[in-house]
Design a protein around this motif. Structure first.
Motif, short mmCIF file in Angstrom:
data_model
loop_
_atom_site.label_atom_id
_atom_site.label_comp_id
_atom_site.label_asym_id
_atom_site.label_seq_id
_atom_site.Cartn_x
_atom_site.Cartn_y
_atom_site.Cartn_z
N THR A 128 -8.16 102.15 -19.74
CA THR A 128 -9.45 101.46 -19.75
C THR A 128 -10.59 102.47 -19.74
OG1 THR A 128 -8.46 99.59 -18.57
CG2 THR A 128 -10.86 99.77 -18.54
N ARG A 129 -10.44 103.54 -19.00
CA ARG A 129 -11.45 104.60 -19.00
C ARG A 129 -11.61 105.18 -20.40
NH1 ARG A 129 -11.31 109.97 -19.01
NH2 ARG A 129 -13.04 111.12 -18.06
N ALA A 130 -10.50 105.41 -21.09
CA ALA A 130 -10.58 105.94 -22.46
C ALA A 130 -11.29 104.96 -23.39
CB ALA A 130 -9.17 106.24 -22.98
N LEU A 131 -11.02 103.67 -23.23
CA LEU A 131 -11.71 102.66 -24.03
C LEU A 131 -13.21 102.68 -23.75
CD1 LEU A 131 -11.77 100.10 -25.84
CD2 LEU A 131 -11.26 98.77 -23.77
N ALA A 132 -13.58 102.74 -22.48
CA ALA A 132 -14.99 102.74 -22.12
C ALA A 132 -15.72 103.98 -22.61
CB ALA A 132 -15.14 102.61 -20.61
N ARG A 133 -15.02 105.08 -22.74
CA ARG A 133 -15.64 106.33 -23.15
C ARG A 133 -16.10 106.32 -24.61
NH1 ARG A 133 -18.33 109.36 -22.24
NH2 ARG A 133 -17.50 111.41 -22.81
N ALA A 147 -12.09 99.53 -11.90
CA ALA A 147 -12.20 98.07 -11.87
C ALA A 147 -11.00 97.41 -12.51
CB ALA A 147 -13.49 97.65 -12.59
N ALA A 148 -10.44 98.02 -13.55
CA ALA A 148 -9.27 97.44 -14.21
C ALA A 148 -8.04 97.48 -13.32
CB ALA A 148 -9.00 98.18 -15.52
N ALA A 315 -15.51 84.91 -14.81
CA ALA A 315 -16.91 84.76 -14.42
C ALA A 315 -17.60 86.11 -14.35
CB ALA A 315 -16.99 84.04 -13.07
N ILE A 316 -16.92 87.10 -13.77
CA ILE A 316 -17.49 88.45 -13.71
C ILE A 316 -17.71 89.00 -15.12
CG2 ILE A 316 -16.99 90.84 -13.06
CD1 ILE A 316 -15.55 89.74 -10.59
N ALA A 317 -16.69 88.84 -15.97
CA ALA A 317 -16.79 89.38 -17.32
C ALA A 317 -17.95 88.74 -18.09
CB ALA A 317 -15.48 89.17 -18.06
N ILE A 318 -18.03 87.42 -18.06
CA ILE A 318 -19.05 86.72 -18.85
C ILE A 318 -20.45 86.98 -18.31
CG2 ILE A 318 -19.87 84.43 -19.50
CD1 ILE A 318 -16.91 83.58 -19.68
N SER A 319 -20.60 86.98 -16.99
CA SER A 319 -21.92 87.25 -16.42
C SER A 319 -22.37 88.67 -16.73
CB SER A 319 -21.91 87.01 -14.91
OG SER A 319 -20.98 87.87 -14.26
N CYS A 320 -21.46 89.63 -16.69
CA CYS A 320 -21.82 91.01 -17.00
C CYS A 320 -22.12 91.18 -18.49
CB CYS A 320 -20.69 91.95 -16.57
SG CYS A 320 -20.53 92.13 -14.78
N ILE A 321 -21.47 90.41 -19.33
CA ILE A 321 -21.78 90.44 -20.77
C ILE A 321 -23.23 90.01 -20.99
CG2 ILE A 321 -21.33 89.29 -22.97
CD1 ILE A 321 -18.34 89.29 -22.15
N GLU A 379 -8.41 92.08 -18.53
CA GLU A 379 -8.66 93.13 -17.54
C GLU A 379 -9.61 94.21 -18.07
OE1 GLU A 379 -4.33 92.82 -15.26
OE2 GLU A 379 -4.86 94.61 -16.42
N ALA A 380 -9.30 94.78 -19.22
CA ALA A 380 -10.10 95.89 -19.75
C ALA A 380 -11.51 95.45 -20.14
CB ALA A 380 -9.38 96.56 -20.92
N PRO A 381 -11.69 94.35 -20.92
CA PRO A 381 -13.06 93.92 -21.23
C PRO A 381 -13.88 93.63 -19.98
CG PRO A 381 -11.50 92.82 -22.67
CD PRO A 381 -10.70 93.53 -21.64
N MET A 382 -13.28 92.95 -19.01
CA MET A 382 -14.00 92.68 -17.76
C MET A 382 -14.47 93.96 -17.11
SD MET A 382 -12.60 91.44 -14.09
CE MET A 382 -12.11 93.17 -13.90
N ALA A 383 -13.56 94.94 -17.02
CA ALA A 383 -13.88 96.18 -16.34
C ALA A 383 -14.97 96.96 -17.07
CB ALA A 383 -12.62 97.03 -16.23
N VAL A 384 -14.91 96.99 -18.40
CA VAL A 384 -15.90 97.75 -19.18
C VAL A 384 -17.29 97.13 -19.03
CG1 VAL A 384 -16.61 98.36 -21.52
CG2 VAL A 384 -14.23 98.66 -20.82
N PHE A 385 -17.40 95.82 -19.16
CA PHE A 385 -18.71 95.19 -19.05
C PHE A 385 -19.22 95.20 -17.62
CE2 PHE A 385 -17.25 93.31 -23.11
CZ PHE A 385 -18.32 93.72 -23.89
N PHE A 386 -18.32 95.12 -16.66
CA PHE A 386 -18.73 95.22 -15.26
C PHE A 386 -19.35 96.59 -14.99
CE2 PHE A 386 -17.53 96.86 -11.05
CZ PHE A 386 -18.25 95.99 -10.24
N ALA A 387 -18.67 97.65 -15.42
CA ALA A 387 -19.18 98.99 -15.18
C ALA A 387 -20.51 99.21 -15.89
CB ALA A 387 -18.16 100.03 -15.63
N SER A 388 -20.63 98.71 -17.11
CA SER A 388 -21.85 98.88 -17.86
C SER A 388 -23.01 98.11 -17.22
CB SER A 388 -21.66 98.40 -19.29
OG SER A 388 -22.82 98.59 -20.06
N ALA A 389 -22.71 96.95 -16.64
CA ALA A 389 -23.78 96.12 -16.07
C ALA A 389 -24.28 96.65 -14.74
CB ALA A 389 -23.27 94.68 -15.90
N VAL A 390 -23.39 97.22 -13.91
CA VAL A 390 -23.81 97.62 -12.56
C VAL A 390 -24.22 99.08 -12.48
CG1 VAL A 390 -22.27 95.88 -11.57
CG2 VAL A 390 -21.48 98.25 -11.76
#
Length: 605
Positions: A128-133, A147-148, A315-321, A379-390
């Motif tokens: 997931t870290r590699a995807l986010a990078r 987060a993932a 809910a976390i994923a969509i709100s962070c999106i 898991e991965a999309p939620m984690a990526v958007f969560f990290a980007s949002a916060v």
């Protein structure tokens, strides 16, 4: 999803700091440490005996023993059905049971499941870290990885379900998304843009998903098709579709050695039992569903728990999106994340009855059994958007956010230890399972791997290797209180009994020899379940069209006198076909990797 607060040293950085590890090193180290925290309760309390724990442990033990006997790729699990066996390794993907068997050579068995949990959680975080990078800096990308691996579904799968095959999906799914999204040659026209170094690893990621878990392979295949189409439309380029198509052909070809026999030989076992049980049917597992059927009471309790997990994650994923959208983080290059943002919405749709026509229309989709299995993809999309949002640009705010996240992650682990951790009964604990295994008593079998028409409840314990009977359907075993059917010599159901004879140079798991000097004509009931891959010979002559028994055991007619019976596992035509396809796919994969390596090199940004 902008690159804020990267902390990456420029070319003019102080040479005196060259010895200092790079930010990437710290990111990887943090995720490895986070995975250690995630398994902390198991390090203290011992392995969690989740729903599938016994199944996986027995698979590791049988594969481990088969390797000791010289069988590199076993097909038969000899300890199932109390020593009568089953073709488990034909149908269950090999990655998890091979990894477990391998770890058994270097670790005590009580630590194998814990080590596998650590490896898969750490792998999920790193992938997931590699995807986010792709667009995020080291800091937020590392937060996404954490987060993932701390996500509710990952901990639920690790602690309560002990589904190691599906747990591996946390690693393969982010890689699949990464290699579809990656565009290293954006200014290169035609098919060369597709072959930018991502096609070969994308094929390996798809193959890895199939070799980990069959439902995971189904999800990965449909995800690849839909995600590549969305990326192609957004970029107005056919490169993602070319890459995905080539990777799908290569990836499925690589796993043909497993898929071909598993698909073709389903007609030889009662595989429908995997989806016919009401608790395994999609329409009984919609999010927060409740049923009046008393047989689904325990199912509903489990469904409530996983529904809460799914609702929270989505809910976390969509709100962070929406937070990222409001910050205009989908502009420019970050627009490539729009297809990733569609995934949580699609998964949410699949949790409701309105999606039922889709579940019925799409081939093999009902094989997933539970709609909430798609949470492994979330898991991965939620984690990526969560990290980007916060993630914050100001150092003070960033420290506060990281402190809060650390508390939330630790709380999640504590909740998993309290709510998801499954205590082991004495007979289910590793020590108890090992005692039974070494005693040769064997374990229950899996209903879906039973021969057509056979009943697992009729499998008796303590059967002799071979029993001479006057009739092929003689009942063996009597009901033992609380222990099912059990055979003993004083039941007089066997006229004679015979042990296994020495079979020099042949492994016992897939080769059996019985030397029976019978006092009369009769039927030799062998403690081995029937399966068309067995080649059975009596005194060197092949025998076929044997009688069937309700318990699925092999029955061989024998004449009075000496009888040498051999039962040997053979590779079926579909098995050979799958192997040749995999070899061809491997050669093509090497060719594609070579073309990608010597082609135009991507520009470094």
């Amino acid at each position: 999803m902008n690159e804020q607060g990267t902390g990456i040293r420029g070319q003019g950085s102080d040479k005196s700091l060259e010895w200092w590890p790079s930010p990437a090193f710290f990111g990887v180290a943090i995720i490895l440490f986070a995975a250690l925290i995630a398994i902390g309760p198991q390090l203290i309390l011992g392995a969690s005996c989740g729903h599938d724990f016994d199944f996986h442990l027995v698979s590791w033990l049988d594969a481990h023993q088969s390797w000791r006997e010289g069988i590199f790729y076993p097909h038969w699990s000899p300890s199932a059905n109390y020593g009568a066996g089953e073709p488990r390794f034909v149908f269950y993907p090999p990655l998890s049971w091979m990894l477990g068997a391998a770890l058994g050579f270097v670790l005590p068995w009580k630590f194998v499941s814990i080590a596998m949990t650590y490896l898969f959680l750490a792998g999920a975080g790193l992938a997931t870290r590699a995807l986010a990078r792709l667009t995020l800096a080291e800091g937020p990308a590392t937060l996404a990885g954490c987060a993932a691996l701390f996500s509710g579904y990952a901990l639920f799968t690790a602690y309560e379900r002990s589904d190691f095959g599906e747990l591996a999906g946390g690693f393969w799914i982010p890689l699949l998304l990464l290699f579809v999204l990656r565009d290293r040659l954006p200014n290169t026209p035609g098919w060369r843009r597709a072959l930018d170094g991502s096609t070969a690893p994308l094929a390996i990621a798809l193959a890895g998903a199939w070799l980990s878990n069959a439902p995971l392979g189904v999800m990965a295949s449909y995800l690849l098709a839909a995600f590549a189409l969305a990326v192609a439309v957004l970029r107005r380029s056919g490169a993602p579709l070319i890459r995905a198509t080539a990777a799908a052909v290569l990836g499925l070809g690589l796993v043909a050695f497993y898929i071909a026999p598993a698909q073709f030989e389903q007609r030889w076992v009662d595989i429908r039992q995997a989806v016919d049980d009401p608790g395994y049917q999609v329409e009984n597992s919609w999010i927060f569903a409740r049923h009046t059927d008393p047989s689904l009471e325990l199912h509903d309790l489990e469904l409530l728990k996983v529904s809460a997990i799914g609702a929270t994650m989505l809910a976390i994923a969509i709100s962070c999106i929406f937070v990222c959208w409001g910050r205009h983080q989908f502009r420019g290059k970050s627009r490539g994340w729009i297809p990733l943002a569609l995934i949580p919405f699609a998964i949410l749709f699949l949790q409701f009855p309105i999606s039922d026509p889709l579940w019925k229309a799409v081939p093999e989709l009902r094989f997933l059994q539970f709609p909430w299995r798609w949470l492994v993809v979330a898991e991965a999309p939620m984690a990526v958007f969560f990290a980007s949002a916060v993630w914050m640009t100001r150092r003070g705010w960033r420290i506060a956010v990281l402190a809060v996240c650390s508390v939330v992650f630790l709380t999640g682990v504590g909740a998993a230890a309290f709510s998801f951790f499954q205590d082991c009964d004495e007979e289910d604990a590793v020590a108890g399972m090992l005692n039974v295994y070494h005693a040769g008593t064997g374990f229950e079998g899996s209903d879906e791997y039973a021969p057509i028409g056979a009943d697992d409840s009729l499998a008796a314990m303590d059967l002799p290797v071979a029993c001479l009977s006057s009739a092929p359907d003689t009942a063996l075993g009597r009901n033992a209180e609380g222990a099912g059917l059990q055979w003993s010599q004083d039941q007089s159901s066997c006229l004679q009994t015979f042990p296994a004879a020495p079979n020099p140079g042949k492994a016992s798991a897939e080769h059996l020899r019985i030397d029976a000097n019978t006092r009369e004509d009769g039927f030799l009931i062998v403690r081995l379940r029937r399966y068309p891959a067995w080649r059975i010979e009596v005194n060197g002559q092949s025998v076929q069209d044997l009688p069937d028994r309700a318990d699925g055991l092999i029955v061989v007619p024998v004449a009075q006198g000496r009888n040498a019976i051999t039962v040997d596992w053979t590779t079926t035509r579909d098995g050979w076909l799958g192997r040749w396809i995999s070899l061809l796919a491997l050669a093509l994969l090497a060719a594609v990797a070579t073309v990608e390596r010597i082609g135009p090199q991507p520009r470094l940004s």
